[in-house]
Design a protein around this motif. Structure first.
Motif, short mmCIF file in Angstrom:
data_model
loop_
_atom_site.label_atom_id
_atom_site.label_comp_id
_atom_site.label_asym_id
_atom_site.label_seq_id
_atom_site.Cartn_x
_atom_site.Cartn_y
_atom_site.Cartn_z
N HIS A 48 -5.68 -4.37 -3.36
CA HIS A 48 -5.54 -4.32 -5.59
C HIS A 48 -6.49 -5.97 -5.69
O HIS A 48 -5.59 -6.69 -5.57
N PRO A 49 -6.79 -5.66 -6.95
CA PRO A 49 -6.66 -7.16 -8.02
C PRO A 49 -5.11 -7.38 -8.88
O PRO A 49 -4.47 -6.87 -8.96
N LEU A 50 -5.25 -9.00 -8.49
CA LEU A 50 -4.36 -9.36 -9.30
C LEU A 50 -4.39 -9.26 -10.72
O LEU A 50 -4.15 -10.77 -11.18
N THR A 51 -3.63 -8.52 -11.18
CA THR A 51 -4.10 -7.59 -12.29
C THR A 51 -2.55 -7.05 -13.07
O THR A 51 -2.32 -6.53 -14.30
N GLY A 52 -1.98 -7.07 -12.40
CA GLY A 52 -0.32 -6.14 -12.50
C GLY A 52 0.79 -7.64 -12.64
O GLY A 52 0.68 -7.82 -14.16
N PRO A 112 -7.06 -10.31 -0.16
CA PRO A 112 -6.38 -9.64 0.85
C PRO A 112 -5.39 -10.44 2.17
O PRO A 112 -4.78 -10.36 2.44
N ALA A 113 -6.19 -12.09 1.89
CA ALA A 113 -5.24 -12.50 2.49
C ALA A 113 -3.85 -12.96 2.24
O ALA A 113 -3.35 -13.37 2.97
N SER A 114 -3.82 -14.10 1.33
CA SER A 114 -3.27 -14.30 0.36
C SER A 114 -1.85 -12.79 0.64
O SER A 114 -1.04 -13.08 0.63
N ARG A 115 -2.28 -11.59 -0.02
CA ARG A 115 -1.40 -10.39 0.72
C ARG A 115 -1.04 -9.63 1.68
O ARG A 115 0.20 -10.11 1.72
N GLY A 116 -2.29 -10.21 2.76
CA GLY A 116 -1.99 -10.14 4.02
C GLY A 116 -0.54 -10.63 4.95
O GLY A 116 0.59 -10.58 5.05
N LEU A 117 -0.49 -12.25 3.94
CA LEU A 117 0.30 -13.14 4.82
C LEU A 117 1.81 -13.07 3.90
O LEU A 117 2.30 -13.26 4.74
N ALA A 118 1.42 -12.22 2.70
CA ALA A 118 2.54 -11.80 1.67
C ALA A 118 4.04 -11.16 2.61
O ALA A 118 5.03 -10.87 2.91
N LEU A 119 2.87 -9.77 2.70
CA LEU A 119 3.26 -8.91 3.87
C LEU A 119 3.65 -9.19 5.32
O LEU A 119 5.07 -9.22 5.28
N LEU A 152 11.95 1.74 -1.10
CA LEU A 152 13.24 0.72 -2.17
C LEU A 152 11.84 0.57 -3.46
O LEU A 152 10.98 0.18 -2.47
N PRO A 153 11.77 1.24 -4.51
CA PRO A 153 10.64 0.73 -5.51
C PRO A 153 10.12 -0.36 -5.67
O PRO A 153 9.12 -0.87 -5.67
N PHE A 154 11.38 -1.66 -5.19
CA PHE A 154 11.07 -3.11 -5.55
C PHE A 154 10.07 -3.59 -4.34
O PHE A 154 9.27 -3.95 -4.39
N GLY A 155 11.03 -3.14 -2.74
CA GLY A 155 10.02 -3.61 -1.88
C GLY A 155 8.33 -3.09 -2.27
O GLY A 155 7.69 -3.63 -1.49
N LEU A 156 8.66 -1.86 -2.16
CA LEU A 156 6.86 -1.11 -2.26
C LEU A 156 5.76 -2.00 -3.41
O LEU A 156 5.10 -2.51 -3.46
N LEU A 157 7.10 -2.12 -4.39
CA LEU A 157 5.93 -3.57 -5.78
C LEU A 157 5.63 -4.66 -5.41
O LEU A 157 4.16 -5.32 -5.35
N TRP A 158 6.48 -5.49 -4.60
CA TRP A 158 6.09 -7.13 -4.53
C TRP A 158 6.28 -6.88 -3.22
O TRP A 158 6.11 -7.87 -2.64
N ALA A 407 7.50 3.37 -12.03
CA ALA A 407 7.04 2.15 -12.82
C ALA A 407 6.03 0.93 -11.23
O ALA A 407 5.00 1.66 -11.36
N ASP A 408 6.89 0.77 -11.32
CA ASP A 408 7.08 0.35 -9.89
C ASP A 408 6.01 1.27 -8.97
O ASP A 408 5.01 0.44 -8.26
N VAL A 409 6.25 1.75 -8.57
CA VAL A 409 5.92 3.08 -7.56
C VAL A 409 4.73 3.44 -7.87
O VAL A 409 3.00 3.67 -7.22
N ARG A 410 4.11 3.68 -9.64
CA ARG A 410 2.88 3.59 -9.60
C ARG A 410 1.65 1.97 -9.83
O ARG A 410 0.86 2.36 -9.33
N GLU A 411 2.37 1.44 -10.10
CA GLU A 411 1.46 -0.14 -9.93
C GLU A 411 1.16 -0.40 -8.53
O GLU A 411 0.41 -0.66 -8.05
N TYR A 412 2.44 -0.07 -7.26
CA TYR A 412 2.03 0.04 -6.86
C TYR A 412 1.28 0.55 -5.84
O TYR A 412 0.23 0.37 -4.24
N LEU A 413 0.65 1.97 -6.44
CA LEU A 413 -0.32 2.88 -6.00
C LEU A 413 -1.61 2.27 -6.36
O LEU A 413 -2.51 2.43 -5.66
N ALA A 414 -1.73 1.57 -7.73
CA ALA A 414 -2.92 1.83 -8.55
C ALA A 414 -2.75 -0.15 -9.65
O ALA A 414 -1.66 0.73 -10.28
N SER A 415 -2.97 -0.42 -9.57
CA SER A 415 -2.83 -2.12 -9.91
C SER A 415 -3.46 -1.92 -11.26
O SER A 415 -5.43 -1.02 -11.66
N PRO A 416 -3.73 -2.17 -12.53
CA PRO A 416 -4.76 -2.06 -12.98
C PRO A 416 -5.69 -2.61 -13.27
O PRO A 416 -5.83 -4.02 -11.99
#
Length: 513
Positions: A48-52, A112-119, A152-158, A407-416
């Motif tokens: 996902h792009p870093l746009t959310g 994906p490298a940054s998101r992967g390490l964060a995950l 939980l929605p917070f964990g899904l988003l962040w 709203a968290d779940v929607r953004e987890y599914l697709a970033s702006p």
């Protein structure tokens, strides 16, 4: 009922949460499967792009990753190429950014490298949380908390956001686990690694420290219940006082270095710690304003504890119904949830993602509370299993049903989508063109998504913008406020020439008269 019988019941409750398996082999796989599920459901998010939400902070982190990968790692300088010649703007010690840059060098794109390490750090924190709860209360509460943590929605988003916060939380929880081991067993190795973990926690993100400290105090209290006072008192004092206090040294040294770097330019001097005290800690008036507490509580209940704060209700019920050990644990977790916000109040009011610092404590509070209620309010084994499952499901469905959770779940599914201005800059400019960006504050999200660097000028910094920057080095000017020609941002002798994008102009030198 003796302890052995209670342990058997606790194990049965844990198995019920993941589908009712009754054999010991499947029990052992429960935490592994929950973590695997958590990783799997977030894999699509890695691209996902870093746009959310809070793209400001995520692109700030990703910019350092990108620059480290391109130009090499220098841990004493954190690149943020949006202030012209002042390319280093250090905040946290860039361990996360440096590690992600090494992944990029293996051929993985920056996001994906940054998101992967964060995950990976998100799940590492989950595992350490699970180990602590299993030690302190049993398998049931540990599994419930681990399951809630994943869905939980917070964990899904962040969970896969490009932020350093879960890295700091992981180091903090690891410090607690190791110091708990040290207090109980006297392991010097555990104490030494805990010391390193404490240093890394405060260097990566100091906002995790107050909550981690309360986790630690809670563990020491439980250790004192389990062992004789005389046997552990010296180790307890070392764990509570010496190790956390030692972390002040690297924190002070890094803060002083970061301030010295940012003070070198008038464009970044306002970001030094002395100018950010109110921003970090808030004001007395803000702390007395009920609206700020309502805002933070709304986020917390909507994204974490569920509709009407059900998770908090279960925790409070657990305090009333639980045994002394459970009460100590639940009160400690409740204080841990409050710890970091009450210290860094304004940060938690302004930025929702700062709840990362207390997220493991929050889901632990719900998990222990739900397990305690289930154990006390029913008699038959099947009723206990049904109760803890029902309580966990109520929290999850309640959180998903709130506006913030949805709203968290929607953004987890697709970033702006990527902002149009960033796309226009990609189209009109070359990778080596330097861009002047105005009317955008100092958020790097446009320049990062355009894969460009440049000079962002805040309206109040117009007089200082060209002190250390040569306007002849900049090819274009772009504005986040389309429709009006930006005036007063360029020095005399320079003007603007329109392009086919209404927010972008070429910078041209006026002929001398």
């Amino acid at each position: 009922m003796d302890d052995s019988h209670r342990d058997v019941l606790v194990e049965n409750v844990a198995v019920t949460v993941v589908g009712g398996a009754s054999n010991r082999g499947r029990k052992a796989w429960t935490p592994f499967l929950l973590v695997l599920i958590g990783l799997t459901v977030r894999i699509p998010q890695l691209w996902h792009p870093l746009t959310g939400s809070h793209s400001f902070r995520q692109t700030q982190t990703a910019f350092a990753v990108s620059e480290f990968a391109r130009h090499g790692v220098d841990l004493l300088n954190v690149p943020l190429p949006i202030f012209g010649t002042q390319r280093s703007v250090p905040f946290e010690f860039p361990i996360f950014q440096a590690a992600a840059a090494e992944i990029v060098r293996l051929g993985v794109p920056v996001i994906p490298a940054s998101r992967g390490l964060a995950l990976a750090m998100f799940e590492a924190a989950a595992v350490v949380m699970y180990l602590l709860l299993r030690r302190w209360h049993g398998q049931a509460s540990a599994v419930v908390a681990l399951g809630l943590y994943q869905v939980l929605p917070f964990g899904l988003l962040w969970g896969a956001a490009v932020l350093v916060d879960f890295s700091s939380v992981t180091f903090g929880l690891l410090m607690v686990l190791l110091l708990d081991t040290f207090v109980r067993t006297g392991s010097r190795l555990a104490c030494g690694v805990a010391l390193l973990s404490a240093w890394l926690m405060v260097l990566v993100k100091v906002t995790s420290a107050p909550t981690a400290g309360i986790w630690l105090l809670t563990g020491v209290c439980l250790a004192l219940l389990d062992h004789r006072w005389k046997a552990v008192r010296r180790r307890a004092l070392v764990a509570v006082l010496a190790v956390p206090a030692s972390a002040l040294l690297p924190l002070v040294l890094w803060t002083r270095h970061a301030d010295n770097v940012k003070a070198q330019s008038p464009l970044t001097d306002w970001l030094t710690s002395q100018h950010l005290q109110t921003w970090n800690f808030g004001t007395v008036a803000q702390r007395l304003d009920p609206a700020t507490y309502e805002l933070v509580l709304e986020r917390f209940t909507g994204e974490v504890t569920g509709l009407f704060g059900l998770g908090i209700v279960f925790a409070l019920a657990g305090i009333v119904l639980g045994r002394p050990r459970e009460r100590i644990l639940l009160v400690g977790l409740l204080l841990a949830v409050l710890g970091s916000p009450l210290v860094f109040w304004n940060l938690f009011v302004v930025h929702s993602y700062y709840l990362i610092a207390v997220y493991p404590a929050a889901v632990s509070l719900v998990g222990v509370g739900a397990a305690t209620c289930a154990q006390r309010l029913t008699v038959a084994g099947w009723a206990r299993r049904a109760m803890v499952t029902l309580l966990a499901l109520l929290v999850v469905t309640g959180a998903w049903a709130t506006p913030r959770g949805a709203a968290d779940v929607r953004e987890y599914l697709a970033s702006p989508p990527v902002p149009r201005l960033a796309l226009e800059l990609r189209r009109l400019t070359s990778p080596h063109d330097q861009i002047v960006l105005v009317d955008c504050g100092w958020s790097p999200w446009v320049l990062f998504n355009a894969d460009r660097t440049g000079l962002m000028i805040r309206p109040e910094a117009r007089a200082d913008a060209w002190t250390d920057n040569n306007p002849g080095r900049f090819a274009y000017l772009a504005s986040c406020l389309p429709g009006a020609l930006p005036v007063g941002y360029l020095p005399s002798g320079y003007g603007l020439e329109a392009t086919d994008a209404e927010e972008v102009w070429r910078i041209v030198r006026k002929p001398s008269t």
